[in-house]
Design an enzyme around this catalytic site. Sequence first.
Site, mmCIF file in Angstrom:
data_model
loop_
_atom_site.group_PDB
_atom_site.id
_atom_site.type_symbol
_atom_site.label_atom_id
_atom_site.label_comp_id
_atom_site.label_asym_id
_atom_site.label_seq_id
_atom_site.Cartn_x
_atom_site.Cartn_y
_atom_site.Cartn_z
ATOM 1 N N CYS A 71 -7.094 -16.233 -2.533
ATOM 2 C CA CYS A 71 -6.816 -16.993 -3.755
ATOM 3 C C CYS A 71 -7.027 -18.495 -3.543
ATOM 4 C CB CYS A 71 -5.412 -16.680 -4.256
ATOM 5 S SG CYS A 71 -4.132 -16.697 -2.983
HETATM 6 N N1 LIG Z 1 -0.841 -11.775 -4.362
HETATM 7 C C1 LIG Z 1 -1.922 -12.519 -4.471
HETATM 8 O O1 LIG Z 1 -1.987 -13.497 -5.254
HETATM 9 C C2 LIG Z 1 -3.147 -12.203 -3.654
HETATM 10 C C3 LIG Z 1 -4.327 -12.893 -3.944
HETATM 11 C C4 LIG Z 1 -5.481 -12.602 -3.201
HETATM 12 C C5 LIG Z 1 -5.440 -11.637 -2.208
HETATM 13 N N2 LIG Z 1 -4.268 -11.011 -1.928
HETATM 14 C C6 LIG Z 1 -4.283 -10.011 -0.854
HETATM 15 O O2 LIG Z 1 -4.333 -8.724 -1.460
HETATM 16 C C7 LIG Z 1 -3.603 -7.788 -0.660
HETATM 17 C C8 LIG Z 1 -2.511 -7.147 -1.514
HETATM 18 O O3 LIG Z 1 -1.646 -8.189 -1.955
HETATM 19 P P1 LIG Z 1 -0.393 -7.930 -2.906
HETATM 20 O O4 LIG Z 1 0.159 -9.272 -3.203
HETATM 21 O O5 LIG Z 1 -0.788 -7.028 -4.032
HETATM 22 O O6 LIG Z 1 0.546 -7.136 -1.854
HETATM 23 P P2 LIG Z 1 1.874 -6.357 -2.092
HETATM 24 O O7 LIG Z 1 2.434 -6.740 -3.444
HETATM 25 O O8 LIG Z 1 2.699 -6.582 -0.881
HETATM 26 O O9 LIG Z 1 1.383 -4.800 -2.129
HETATM 27 C C9 LIG Z 1 0.879 -4.143 -1.023
HETATM 28 C C10 LIG Z 1 0.458 -2.692 -1.401
HETATM 29 O O10 LIG Z 1 -0.123 -2.068 -0.258
HETATM 30 C C11 LIG Z 1 0.503 -0.801 0.004
HETATM 31 N N3 LIG Z 1 0.540 -0.618 1.459
HETATM 32 C C12 LIG Z 1 1.249 -1.363 2.365
HETATM 33 N N4 LIG Z 1 1.000 -0.932 3.624
HETATM 34 C C13 LIG Z 1 0.102 0.105 3.508
HETATM 35 C C14 LIG Z 1 -0.531 0.962 4.457
HETATM 36 N N5 LIG Z 1 -0.311 0.849 5.777
HETATM 37 N N6 LIG Z 1 -1.382 1.921 4.002
HETATM 38 C C15 LIG Z 1 -1.616 2.055 2.666
HETATM 39 N N7 LIG Z 1 -1.044 1.262 1.710
HETATM 40 C C16 LIG Z 1 -0.189 0.295 2.141
HETATM 41 C C17 LIG Z 1 1.877 -0.918 -0.642
HETATM 42 O O11 LIG Z 1 2.344 0.346 -1.093
HETATM 43 P P3 LIG Z 1 3.065 1.418 -0.140
HETATM 44 O O12 LIG Z 1 3.714 0.625 0.973
HETATM 45 O O13 LIG Z 1 4.027 2.134 -1.029
HETATM 46 O O14 LIG Z 1 1.951 2.333 0.340
HETATM 47 C C18 LIG Z 1 1.609 -1.819 -1.846
HETATM 48 O O15 LIG Z 1 1.183 -1.030 -2.936
HETATM 49 C C19 LIG Z 1 -3.040 -8.586 0.541
HETATM 50 O O16 LIG Z 1 -3.873 -8.420 1.647
HETATM 51 C C20 LIG Z 1 -3.050 -10.024 0.043
HETATM 52 O O17 LIG Z 1 -3.184 -10.962 1.093
HETATM 53 C C21 LIG Z 1 -3.129 -11.245 -2.643
#
Ligand SMILES: NC(=O)c1ccc[n+]([C@@H]2O[C@H](COP(=O)([O-])OP(=O)(O)OC[C@H]3O[C@@H](n4cnc5c(N)ncnc54)[C@H](OP(=O)(O)O)[C@@H]3O)[C@@H](O)[C@H]2O)c1
EC number: 1.2.1.38
Length: 345
Positions: free
Chosen positions: A149
């Site tokens: 981001c």
């Molecule tokens: N938030 C932002 O603004 C943003 C912007 C750009 C990029 N990102 C990136 O996008 C990614 C997701 O971000 P987020 O903010 O959506 O994260 P989040 O809210 O923490 O969600 C993480 C998701 O991944 C799943 N997960 C966690 N460990 C896992 C595993 N070992 N195997 C399979 N599924 C798993 C979780 O569900 P379960 O644990 O139930 O499986 C959950 O659905 C991250 O890498 C982050 O750095 C985020």
Amino acid sequence: MIKVGIVGGTGYTGVELLRILATHPEAEVICITSRSEAGMPVADMYPNLRGHYELEFSEPDASVLASCDLVFFATPHGVAMRMVPELMASGVRVVDLSADFRLKDLDTWANWYGMPHESADWAEKAVYGLPEVAREAIRDAQLVANPGCYPTAVQLGFLPLLEHGLVNPARLIADAKSGASGAGRQGKIGMLHGEIGESFKAYGASGHRHLPEIRQGLTAAAGKGVGVTFVPHLIPMIRGIEATLYAELDNPQDFDRLQALYEARFKNEPFVDVMPFGSHPETRSVRGANHCRMALHRQEDSNIVIVSSVIDNLVKGAAGQAVQNMNIMFSLDETMGLNAPALLP
Ligand SMILES: NC(=O)c1ccc[n+]([C@@H]2O[C@H](COP(=O)([O-])OP(=O)(O)OC[C@H]3O[C@@H](n4cnc5c(N)ncnc54)[C@H](OP(=O)(O)O)[C@@H]3O)[C@@H](O)[C@H]2O)c1
């Protein structure tokens, strides 16, 4: 119809993918994973999606994912790099929203992410998916590393200055602020409303994981090494990033042509809006939309160019850009499913 799978569907970027894809005319989500919520109907967790999805969250299953045309990974770092090689072998295409495939230097990756990289081959082949820079490579890519981001807001704002060699590349400053959804949906005390409300702080000032990614992109734009000072801040709002960027013009007379140069650089970019010189873009003007809005400033006779660049971290900074990349990969209109204006107020 593109058959889509989402790994990591309960997080903020996962639900944002679902929201955008709910009205996408050429994509159908056939699988959405969560290990902790397997069996729960999507609409029970996210009532905004009632009536849009019959799906339930399910455990990640390699054979189901292999039946998709495209899989989005919306997982923490370290997950995609372990699952992607098998999917690549099945011919599935992947857009990874995590940082696993963003950096080309894997020693740097290991330093910042605290683990060795486990998929060097695919890290090399992955295309860094900033469409404004790499559209042609994205079209043919099997694996796209969706930019972070902060790196999206910062790179877009600096690009024209560096591509035209107008500024001292050794002295770039990015002072960026993000809303709390940037940290994801996991419960952390430091992210409670009572901790961040009515308050404002810098973090990661001595080093943040997005710094090497920003440096990699800006080095490519400049064609030489760059020096970047990047300081992120956490502000008490849910969505949005504002990056105030500073660069030192080699020739102050270039100020006269900067606005035209920025407008020309982004003229054909559907999601970059160069506002009139001296404007102040607001995060609310991009809330829920895939746009980056930016504006240029000069203070009196200074030779410092100031660029203010805003995005929604969950849209142009994550899920929207990921869908933009999917559209490019499948030769669809790049704006498909992404045309809704921002929410305001
Ligand atoms: N938030 C932002 O603004 C943003 C912007 C750009 C990029 N990102 C990136 O996008 C990614 C997701 O971000 P987020 O903010 O959506 O994260 P989040 O809210 O923490 O969600 C993480 C998701 O991944 C799943 N997960 C966690 N460990 C896992 C595993 N070992 N195997 C399979 N599924 C798993 C979780 O569900 P379960 O644990 O139930 O499986 C959950 O659905 C991250 O890498 C982050 O750095 C985020």
